[in-house]
Design a protein around this motif. Structure first.
Motif, PDB file in Angstrom:
ATOM      1  N   UNK A 152      -4.300 -37.171  -0.480  1.00  0.00           N
ATOM      2  CA  UNK A 152      -3.545 -38.555  -0.577  1.00  0.00           C
ATOM      3  C   UNK A 152      -3.801 -39.321   0.833  1.00  0.00           C
ATOM      4  N   UNK A 153      -4.224 -40.654   0.722  1.00  0.00           N
ATOM      5  CA  UNK A 153      -4.437 -41.428   1.754  1.00  0.00           C
ATOM      6  C   UNK A 153      -3.374 -42.592   1.932  1.00  0.00           C
ATOM      7  N   UNK A 154      -2.854 -42.989   0.847  1.00  0.00           N
ATOM      8  CA  UNK A 154      -1.552 -43.994   0.799  1.00  0.00           C
ATOM      9  C   UNK A 154      -0.649 -43.669  -0.223  1.00  0.00           C
ATOM     10  N   UNK A 155       0.570 -43.847  -0.186  1.00  0.00           N
ATOM     11  CA  UNK A 155       1.362 -44.010   1.280  1.00  0.00           C
ATOM     12  C   UNK A 155       1.365 -42.597   2.059  1.00  0.00           C
ATOM     13  N   UNK A 156       1.384 -42.669   3.050  1.00  0.00           N
ATOM     14  CA  UNK A 156       1.933 -41.734   4.004  1.00  0.00           C
ATOM     15  C   UNK A 156       3.259 -41.173   3.741  1.00  0.00           C
ATOM     16  N   UNK A 157       3.353 -39.952   3.957  1.00  0.00           N
ATOM     17  CA  UNK A 157       4.675 -39.190   3.609  1.00  0.00           C
ATOM     18  C   UNK A 157       5.765 -39.699   4.287  1.00  0.00           C
ATOM     19  N   UNK A 158       6.979 -39.690   3.359  1.00  0.00           N
ATOM     20  CA  UNK A 158       8.418 -39.981   3.934  1.00  0.00           C
ATOM     21  C   UNK A 158       8.209 -41.467   4.619  1.00  0.00           C
ATOM     22  N   UNK A 159       7.331 -42.329   3.848  1.00  0.00           N
ATOM     23  CA  UNK A 159       7.669 -43.698   4.407  1.00  0.00           C
ATOM     24  C   UNK A 159       9.011 -44.472   3.498  1.00  0.00           C
ATOM     25  N   UNK A 160       9.382 -45.442   4.045  1.00  0.00           N
ATOM     26  CA  UNK A 160      10.484 -46.132   3.531  1.00  0.00           C
ATOM     27  C   UNK A 160      10.165 -47.440   2.884  1.00  0.00           C
ATOM     28  N   UNK A 161      10.659 -47.723   1.827  1.00  0.00           N
ATOM     29  CA  UNK A 161      10.157 -48.947   1.077  1.00  0.00           C
ATOM     30  C   UNK A 161      11.481 -49.726   0.479  1.00  0.00           C
ATOM     31  N   UNK A 162      11.399 -50.769   0.377  1.00  0.00           N
ATOM     32  CA  UNK A 162      12.645 -51.550  -0.353  1.00  0.00           C
ATOM     33  C   UNK A 162      12.305 -51.763  -1.825  1.00  0.00           C
ATOM     34  N   UNK A 163      13.283 -51.745  -2.632  1.00  0.00           N
ATOM     35  CA  UNK A 163      13.031 -52.012  -4.080  1.00  0.00           C
ATOM     36  C   UNK A 163      13.509 -53.468  -4.584  1.00  0.00           C
ATOM     37  N   UNK A 164      13.128 -54.125  -5.474  1.00  0.00           N
ATOM     38  CA  UNK A 164      11.694 -53.722  -6.241  1.00  0.00           C
ATOM     39  C   UNK A 164      10.313 -54.021  -5.347  1.00  0.00           C
ATOM     40  N   UNK A 165       9.590 -53.045  -5.674  1.00  0.00           N
ATOM     41  CA  UNK A 165       8.159 -53.209  -4.794  1.00  0.00           C
ATOM     42  C   UNK A 165       6.913 -52.500  -5.563  1.00  0.00           C
ATOM     43  N   UNK A 166       5.816 -52.956  -5.093  1.00  0.00           N
ATOM     44  CA  UNK A 166       4.551 -52.470  -5.761  1.00  0.00           C
ATOM     45  C   UNK A 166       4.059 -51.554  -4.604  1.00  0.00           C
ATOM     46  N   UNK A 167       3.651 -50.120  -4.807  1.00  0.00           N
ATOM     47  CA  UNK A 167       3.085 -49.293  -4.127  1.00  0.00           C
ATOM     48  C   UNK A 167       1.624 -48.952  -4.300  1.00  0.00           C
ATOM     49  N   UNK A 168       0.745 -49.083  -3.525  1.00  0.00           N
ATOM     50  CA  UNK A 168      -0.515 -48.679  -3.794  1.00  0.00           C
ATOM     51  C   UNK A 168      -0.641 -47.134  -3.356  1.00  0.00           C
ATOM     52  N   UNK A 169      -0.922 -46.482  -4.518  1.00  0.00           N
ATOM     53  CA  UNK A 169      -1.334 -44.773  -4.223  1.00  0.00           C
ATOM     54  C   UNK A 169      -2.830 -44.651  -4.205  1.00  0.00           C
ATOM     55  N   UNK A 170      -3.279 -44.215  -3.263  1.00  0.00           N
ATOM     56  CA  UNK A 170      -4.823 -44.024  -3.078  1.00  0.00           C
ATOM     57  C   UNK A 170      -5.140 -42.473  -2.613  1.00  0.00           C
ATOM     58  N   UNK A 171      -6.084 -41.870  -2.988  1.00  0.00           N
ATOM     59  CA  UNK A 171      -6.603 -40.505  -2.703  1.00  0.00           C
ATOM     60  C   UNK A 171      -7.961 -40.511  -2.632  1.00  0.00           C
ATOM     61  N   UNK A 172      -8.327 -39.663  -1.802  1.00  0.00           N
ATOM     62  CA  UNK A 172      -9.547 -39.014  -1.651  1.00  0.00           C
ATOM     63  C   UNK A 172      -9.986 -37.738  -2.456  1.00  0.00           C
ATOM     64  N   UNK A 173     -11.012 -37.738  -3.268  1.00  0.00           N
ATOM     65  CA  UNK A 173     -11.383 -36.663  -4.254  1.00  0.00           C
ATOM     66  C   UNK A 173     -12.918 -36.146  -3.640  1.00  0.00           C
TER      67      UNK A 173
END
Length: 250
Positions: free
Chosen positions: A146-167
């Motif tokens: 997993x490249x995004x998001x890094x672990x244990x980051x804080x976000x406020x809601x509502x929000x859009x999060x980009x989840x990105x991975x390297x395979x």
């Protein structure tokens, strides 16, 4: 006098019975190339299979090998898959009689979340080296990070999060349109959990960059979120997993 037969006895010098014996050891990714320095290599431990004594250990280093030779040409009996630059570790053990060895390899060593263990037992005779391709241990699986998001980051809601991975395959070979590992060969998805309970499963798409899969996720409720991302090759069964977490607050 009759003709004397030549002796068939092997001469062993007194006081010099232990002989250095070499064993070439390699790690190869299933459906891909060899695991080399670019992925952190592999840790090799060579043991006496019966006593557990460690006889040698070291790191597999070198290149991933000749792509066309490994991925295109038919594997005929007697044809070597490795060349002089292909990653390996040469174990050297001093023995005075045949010994049953256990060879253990941990790889790819530079990717802890994907590091796997493979082992084999084999007999070795003093002075009878195992060279050339040597002993090749196969490593099924995929490297998922997993490249995004890094672990244990804080976000406020509502929000859009980009989840990105390297395979990638275990050798680190490129997943791209113009390689032997096309993006559509893999199913990449994530299980999403909130406060420990699974709430949905979503599929990630190839993002156009080598090895990259991504998606946007709407987060509307506060809580502790966990994303368990997997990649799966239905043809080979190769599978890899990684995880990350975020904390969503109002």
């Amino acid at each position: 006098m009759g003709h004397q037969r030549p002796s068939n006895k092997l001469k062993i010098k007194q006081g010099d019975k232990k002989i250095e014996t070499k064993i070439v050891i390699r790690a190869k990714a299933e459906d891909a190339k060899f695991i080399g320095t670019s992925m952190g290599g592999g840790l090799v431990v060579v043991k006496d299979a019966l006593s557990g004594e460690i006889l040698d250990k070291g790191m597999i280093k070198g290149s991933t090998g000749d792509t066309k030779l490994i991925m295109e040409k038919p594997w005929l009996r007697g044809i070597k898959l490795a060349d002089e630059n292909t990653a390996c570790f040469v174990a050297k053990i001093d023995i005075d009689e045949p010994k049953l060895l256990e060879i253990i390899v941990y790889a790819p060593y530079g990717q802890p979340q994907a590091t796997a263990k493979a082992s084999v037992t084999t007999w070795v005779v003093p002075g009878k080296h195992i060279e050339g391709d040597g002993i090749i241990l196969d490593f099924p699986g995929l490297v998922v990070r997993v490249t995004e998001p890094s672990a244990h980051t804080f976000w406020t809601v509502p929000n859009k999060i980009r989840l990105a991975v390297s395979v990638t395959p275990m050798c680190g070979c490129p997943v791209d349109m113009k390689t032997y590992w096309p993006p559509d060969a893999y199913e990449v998805a994530t299980f999403i959990k909130r406060n420990g309970l699974q709430i949905e499963k979503r599929v990630l798409s190839f993002c156009g960059k080598t090895n990259c899969y991504a998606m946007e996720i709407e987060i509307n409720e506060p809580g502790d979120y966990e994303f368990i991302v997997y990649a799966y090759d239905p043809k080979t069964g190769n599978t890899g997993v990684d995880k990350t977490t975020i904390v969503a607050t109002k």
